[in-house]
Design a protein around this motif. Structure first.
Motif, PDB file in Angstrom:
ATOM      1  N   PHE A 105     -10.544  66.551 -14.977  1.00  0.00           N
ATOM      2  CA  PHE A 105     -10.184  65.545 -15.970  1.00  0.00           C
ATOM      3  C   PHE A 105      -9.461  64.395 -15.292  1.00  0.00           C
ATOM      4  O   PHE A 105      -8.628  64.603 -14.418  1.00  0.00           O
ATOM      5  CB  PHE A 105      -9.232  66.139 -17.012  1.00  0.00           C
ATOM      6  N   ARG A 125      -6.613  61.728 -15.804  1.00  0.00           N
ATOM      7  CA  ARG A 125      -5.396  61.727 -16.630  1.00  0.00           C
ATOM      8  C   ARG A 125      -4.819  60.324 -16.747  1.00  0.00           C
ATOM      9  O   ARG A 125      -4.965  59.495 -15.857  1.00  0.00           O
ATOM     10  CB  ARG A 125      -4.345  62.651 -16.014  1.00  0.00           C
ATOM     11  N   SER A 132      -1.425  62.829 -20.021  1.00  0.00           N
ATOM     12  CA  SER A 132      -2.380  63.249 -21.057  1.00  0.00           C
ATOM     13  C   SER A 132      -3.800  62.953 -20.595  1.00  0.00           C
ATOM     14  O   SER A 132      -4.040  62.046 -19.803  1.00  0.00           O
ATOM     15  CB  SER A 132      -2.089  62.520 -22.370  1.00  0.00           C
ATOM     16  N   HIS A 133      -4.746  63.731 -21.093  1.00  0.00           N
ATOM     17  CA  HIS A 133      -6.139  63.528 -20.697  1.00  0.00           C
ATOM     18  C   HIS A 133      -6.795  62.482 -21.572  1.00  0.00           C
ATOM     19  O   HIS A 133      -6.345  62.200 -22.678  1.00  0.00           O
ATOM     20  CB  HIS A 133      -6.913  64.849 -20.740  1.00  0.00           C
ATOM     21  N   CYS A 169      -9.930  62.682 -22.671  1.00  0.00           N
ATOM     22  CA  CYS A 169     -11.027  63.263 -23.442  1.00  0.00           C
ATOM     23  C   CYS A 169     -10.746  63.160 -24.940  1.00  0.00           C
ATOM     24  O   CYS A 169      -9.652  63.483 -25.406  1.00  0.00           O
ATOM     25  CB  CYS A 169     -11.211  64.729 -23.036  1.00  0.00           C
ATOM     26  N   LEU A 211      -9.036  67.806 -29.151  1.00  0.00           N
ATOM     27  CA  LEU A 211      -9.541  68.789 -28.203  1.00  0.00           C
ATOM     28  C   LEU A 211      -8.665  70.039 -28.238  1.00  0.00           C
ATOM     29  O   LEU A 211      -7.452  69.962 -28.098  1.00  0.00           O
ATOM     30  CB  LEU A 211      -9.553  68.200 -26.789  1.00  0.00           C
ATOM     31  N   TYR A 249     -11.455  72.943 -23.345  1.00  0.00           N
ATOM     32  CA  TYR A 249     -12.561  72.381 -22.573  1.00  0.00           C
ATOM     33  C   TYR A 249     -12.849  73.355 -21.443  1.00  0.00           C
ATOM     34  O   TYR A 249     -12.122  73.415 -20.465  1.00  0.00           O
ATOM     35  CB  TYR A 249     -12.164  71.010 -22.004  1.00  0.00           C
ATOM     36  N   ASP A 266      -8.614  71.136 -19.716  1.00  0.00           N
ATOM     37  CA  ASP A 266      -7.551  70.527 -20.500  1.00  0.00           C
ATOM     38  C   ASP A 266      -6.190  71.142 -20.193  1.00  0.00           C
ATOM     39  O   ASP A 266      -5.158  70.518 -20.383  1.00  0.00           O
ATOM     40  CB  ASP A 266      -7.851  70.633 -21.992  1.00  0.00           C
TER      41      ASP A 266
END
Length: 177
Positions: free
Chosen positions: A58, A60, A65-66, A68, A102, A105, A148
């Motif tokens: 991912f 960031r 925080s991601h 996605c 989410l 993941y 995640d």
């Protein structure tokens, strides 16, 4: 009546084919080589191309925080189902609107064929492949990664994200003892 040249013509075609193969072999023999001494010198001289696709991570934001949004485009484009996304609808307290959130993941590294279709399909630039290639485990279950929940800090090798050590063609990338 048979043509007498067909026998000798076949011999000449065979010799021509042999010479073509020997020419290729000789060219490869004199071409400079690069030999990586792995795993002995992987922390000092190992070179990995920056564009090598080793595993999915991912991206960031600065706050950790991601990016996605659980749109599931990457899951839909994955040809062999390496990605499983679980999401839920939540109500935003500020606006009162419902949006996807989410929950999980899952990325199965053991099933991935590293085609990069998932990263191309992501409209939010939330996932990318790194060149981290040391992913061996003793169980297949350990290859299922929850992106995640993971904070990827880089590979096990120094400067791996930048390609590792510089590649020198024609030299053995070996540290002498």
């Amino acid at each position: 009546m048979e043509n007498n040249n067909s026998y000798f013509g076949g011999i000449l075609v065979g010799i021509k084919s042999l010479m073509t193969g020997l020419k290729t072999t000789f060219k490869e023999y004199i071409t400079p080589k690069s030999t990586e001494q792995y795993p002995e010198n992987r922390k000092t001289t190992l070179h990995v191309a920056k564009r090598h696709r080793g595993r999915l991570v991912f991206k960031r934001n600065e706050d950790g925080s991601h990016k996605c949004t659980a749109c599931t485009l990457c899951e839909k484009t994955c040809p062999n189902g390496s990605i499983k996304i679980l999401s839920q609808m939540i109500t935003d307290e500020e606006t009162g609107k419902k949006k996807k959130s989410l929950v999980d993941y899952q990325y199965n590294l053991g099933d991935c064929m590293f085609c990069q279709l998932c990263t191309n399909a992501c409209n939010f630039d939330a996932i990318e492949f790194t060149n981290d290639f040391e992913n061996s485990t003793f169980t297949r279950e350990a290859l299922v990664i929850h992106l995640d929940k993971e904070q990827y800090k880089g590979g096990s090798l120094p400067q791996l994200i930048d390609g590792g050590a510089t590649l020198e063609i024609g030299k053995f990338n070996t540290k002498t003892k």
